[in-house]
Scaffold this motif. Structure first.
Motif, PDB file in Angstrom:
ATOM      1  N   UNK A   1      35.231  30.800  37.525  1.00 15.91           N
ATOM      2  CA  UNK A   1      35.664  29.914  38.270  1.00 15.91           C
ATOM      3  C   UNK A   1      34.204  29.036  38.676  1.00 15.91           C
ATOM      4  N   UNK A   2      32.799  29.519  39.443  1.00 17.45           N
ATOM      5  CA  UNK A   2      32.471  28.944  39.994  1.00 17.45           C
ATOM      6  C   UNK A   2      30.688  29.363  39.655  1.00 17.45           C
TER       7      UNK A   2
ATOM      8  N   UNK B   1      35.034  22.904  35.583  1.00 21.49           N
ATOM      9  CA  UNK B   1      35.639  22.471  34.498  1.00 21.49           C
ATOM     10  C   UNK B   1      35.967  24.016  34.056  1.00 21.49           C
ATOM     11  N   UNK B   2      37.163  24.248  32.947  1.00 23.96           N
ATOM     12  CA  UNK B   2      37.285  25.218  32.427  1.00 23.96           C
ATOM     13  C   UNK B   2      37.691  24.370  30.971  1.00 23.96           C
TER      14      UNK B   2
ATOM     15  N   UNK C   1      28.892  31.614  30.467  1.00 24.20           N
ATOM     16  CA  UNK C   1      30.247  31.821  31.510  1.00 24.20           C
ATOM     17  C   UNK C   1      31.646  32.749  30.840  1.00 24.20           C
ATOM     18  N   UNK C   2      31.753  33.728  32.043  1.00 24.49           N
ATOM     19  CA  UNK C   2      32.403  34.560  31.693  1.00 24.49           C
ATOM     20  C   UNK C   2      33.404  35.006  30.456  1.00 24.49           C
ATOM     21  N   UNK C   3      34.193  33.441  30.211  1.00 27.19           N
ATOM     22  CA  UNK C   3      34.997  33.368  28.925  1.00 27.19           C
ATOM     23  C   UNK C   3      33.967  32.446  27.244  1.00 27.19           C
ATOM     24  N   UNK C   4      32.735  32.613  27.974  1.00 22.84           N
ATOM     25  CA  UNK C   4      31.973  33.301  26.465  1.00 22.84           C
ATOM     26  C   UNK C   4      31.964  31.517  26.157  1.00 22.84           C
ATOM     27  N   UNK C   5      32.774  30.376  26.415  1.00 24.73           N
ATOM     28  CA  UNK C   5      32.584  28.869  25.721  1.00 24.73           C
ATOM     29  C   UNK C   5      31.524  28.573  26.462  1.00 24.73           C
TER      30      UNK C   5
END
Length: 199
Positions: free
Chosen positions: A168-169, A186-187, A114-118
């Motif tokens: 987001x997707x 789901x963030x 994911x772009x937020x690296x989570x």
């Protein structure tokens, strides 16, 4: 892969498993250089390992090379034992993450971070006992923890997937190449909820 505070365009990160013969021709683009003879590779990572292609990319601080929390994940895709090897690449060298390799109960065909690296998303081969997408959270040390109580999050026969640049997707293409499915991420948990399908 966890790159604190940075996002990278996942179109560069998303890879499908290729045989080494095919991967050799893509080596310069995909930077794949870690497999034994007869194996196949799957690679996911970001920060300065892959070039950010967004309109607004980090230019200083976290994500500019000053951070030491850059991670790279490589998976084999053989008929035997499968696993993900995680490496810290913040120093410019490959340093195994504690707990790596992380064993899998299936053969992976695609991986995305994911772009937020989570979160790390892995699509399994169709011959898995529960084929589909598995979700892993990425800890502060790069260690992986499977989400959804270890169960497949989205069932289905998937050949390729990618994540939108806003994180987001997640989009998948089925093995027949006839169905594109959109899932909302789901963030908080990283788990997926189907949003739309396109034929």
């Amino acid at each position: 892969m966890s790159c604190s505070g940075e996002t990278c365009d996942n179109s560069v990160e998303e890879t499908t498993v290729y045989s080494l013969r095919k991967a050799a021709g893509r080596l310069a683009v995909r930077v794949c250089a870690a497999a034994g003879v007869g194996s196949t590779l799957l690679l996911a990572g970001c920060n300065n390992f892959f070039v950010c292609q967004k309109a607004s990319c980090p230019s200083s601080g976290s994500g500019s090379g000053s951070t030491t929390t850059d991670y790279l994940y490589v998976s084999n895709a053989t008929a035997g034992t499968t696993y993900i090897s995680g490496y810290d690449i913040g120093s410019g060298a490959l340093t195994a993450i504690s707990g790596s390799p992380f064993n899998l109960d299936y053969i992976p065909v695609a991986m995305n971070v994911s772009p937020n690296d989570d979160f790390l998303y892995i699509a399994s081969a169709t011959n898995a006992s529960n084929p589909g997408i598995y979700v892993y959270s990425i800890g502060s040390t790069g260690a992986l923890s499977i989400q959804n109580s270890g169960d497949v999050d989205i069932s289905g026969d998937i050949s390729s997937m990618d994540i939108s640049s806003d994180g987001g997707y997640l989009f998948t293409v089925n093995t027949l190449g006839t169905l594109l499915t959109e899932y909302q991420i789901n963030s908080s948990t990283g788990l997926l909820a189907q949003a739309a399908t396109f034929r």
